[in-house]
Enzyme design. Structure first.
Site: not given
Length: 470
Positions: A70, A79, A108, A243, A248, A296
């Protein structure tokens, strides 16, 4: 490379860059300050509705590394404390450990990472009570490593590898989209990732041939790859690469009612499963939080479930992991597999608890088989040099000679005339001789007189008299 292939590659590259920017925009982010962070935990409705809190009774993802390809993951987010186990920058423009937020949408990667493996954090007020959320009591917050506030991911005990890429705008590092994706996949595989999350996509279903080897490598190394189907609001009317690559696990998006999302999803035959994609929340770089939407965000939910399965059954193959997820999904839409929901809606509890027959075949196909069928005669390798022609055999017959015409002489041209004249004179001589001979014969008198024998005229017929004298 043929001219047509080069043209398709340029087109795919342009579509890729456009869609990555659009795919990451999803919906406008609603950013809030870190205060009252436990309220964000209450917004994680998918933890209960997708069966994740029940799945935690079996596994929380311990011992599994998940690579997040990413825009970079900010490991300083509270976190994500202790979550990152390594990383790398593939773009040439980020930090070496992959934790710098880069690209057109730098936030992102951190949003994705917190949803996948966030561990929350302890409240700043020591006297604060734990949040009565899905993450408390029977959830992972009961464990020492997970705090009651902030975002808890689907696999809170898993570890992440941050693989930063610069996508969606011109890369100051110089590497193109086509170069970064396969390099990122290979790095993730080589550094121990058992699951790879790719919350990126394009508007083109085709992918560069240069990607084949990297995704084949991941398949051969038994790694689960989970990718986003894309969003209509970002220009993805249909599922785009990566994708669409066989094998996948492609994730479609659901709205808040559990129906296929109009904006935050797309459609295509490669979709494997659907997961929540609207009204999502996640962590932002530098410690904030935000609401967002898109496949996403649905992708790390499914990738997290894959990590739970791999933690529970470490020896289970990638094909069987994917098979567990899709065969236990709740059928939705048209009965059976369809282009909106794939095999159905994610059911994490069933994926971890149901009895699923073993299989050696990935229900979403195989990149190895696809390459064998579709890349024949079009391999990305240099053609071997042509073998030198063998020497010609020694001729066994003499070479033919062509006669040379000579100019005719005057003697040669006179011979035919002489022959013709000679035959003409001979013919005339014969005629003359015959005429003279005939004339001489006609002049010779007969021996018995002029009137022939007995006075009869020559040529007269003697009549027969039948009467006799008396």
């Amino acid at each position: 490379m043929t001219r047509a292939t080069a043209r398709r590659r340029r087109t795919a590259s342009a579509l890729m860059a456009l869609a990555l920017a659009g795919g990451m925009s999803t919906a406008a982010l609603t950013v809030a300050v870190p205060a009252h962070a436990d309220s964000w935990r209450d917004k994680e409705y998918w933890l209960a509705e997708s069966g994740i809190t029940k799945a935690w009774e079996v596994s929380k993802g311990a011992g599994v590394k998940v690579a997040v390809i990413d825009s970079g993951v900010d490991g300083r987010h509270p976190d994500l404390a202790g979550v990152l186990a390594g990383g790398a920058d593939i773009s040439g423009a980020g930090s070496a450990n992959g934790q710098e937020s880069i690209g057109a949408k730098p936030e992102h990667g951190t949003l994705v990472a917190t949803m996948l493996a966030g561990r929350g954090h302890q409240p700043t007020d020591a006297t604060a009570k734990p949040s009565a959320s899905p993450g408390s009591a029977s959830g992972p917050a009961a464990g020492a490593a997970v705090g009651p506030d902030g975002i808890v991911g689907v696999a809170p005990e898993a570890q992440l590898l941050s693989v930063s890429t610069w996508l969606g705008s011109a890369n100051p590092g110089g590497k193109s989209d086509q170069d970064q994706i396969p390099e990122a996949v290979r790095w993730a595989v080589d550094n121990g990732a058992r699951v790879i999350n790719i919350s990126l996509g394009s508007t083109s279903p085709e992918w560069p041939q240069s990607w084949d080897a990297a995704f084949l490598y991941a398949e051969q190394k038994d790694v689960v790859i989970v990718a986003a189907a894309g969003n209509r609001v970002g220009g993805n009317v249909q599922v785009g690469a990566p994708a669409t690559i066989p094998g996948v696990l492609t994730v479609a998006g659901l709205d808040r009612t559990g129906t296929a999302s109009v904006d935050s999803s797309s459609q295509g035959i490669s979709i494997g499963v659907a997961a929540p994609a609207e009204d999502l929340v996640g962590g932002m770089p530098a410690g904030g939080y935000a609401e967002w939407a898109g496949t996403s965000g649905a992708t790390p939910i499914v990738a997290g479930v894959a990590a739970l399965i791999r933690s529970k059954w470490p020896e289970m193959s990638a094909s069987q992991v994917i098979n567990r997820i899709v065969t236990t999904a709740k059928d939705a839409g048209v009965p059976g597999k369809d282009p909106l929901y794939g095999f159905g809606v994610l059911n994490a509890e069933a994926a971890l608890k149901a009895d699923v027959p073993e299989t050696k075949v990935n229900p979403l196909g195989s990149i190895s088989e696809w390459i064998r069928v579709h890349r024949r005669g079009n391999l990305a390798t240099t053609a071997p040099a042509a073998a030198p022609a063998p020497p010609s055999a020694v001729p066994t017959l003499p070479e033919a000679t062509v006669p040379v015409a000579e100019k005719p002489s005057q003697l040669d041209s006179a011979v035919p005339a002489v022959v013709v004249l000679g035959f003409a004179c001979l013919f005339v001589g014969i005629i003359v001789a015959a005429a003279l001979q005939l004339r001489a014969a006609m002049r010779t008198p007969p021996k018995d007189g002029p009137d022939g024998p007995d006075g009869a005229e020559p040529g007269a017929v003697d009549s027969l008299d039948s009467s006799t004298p008396t």
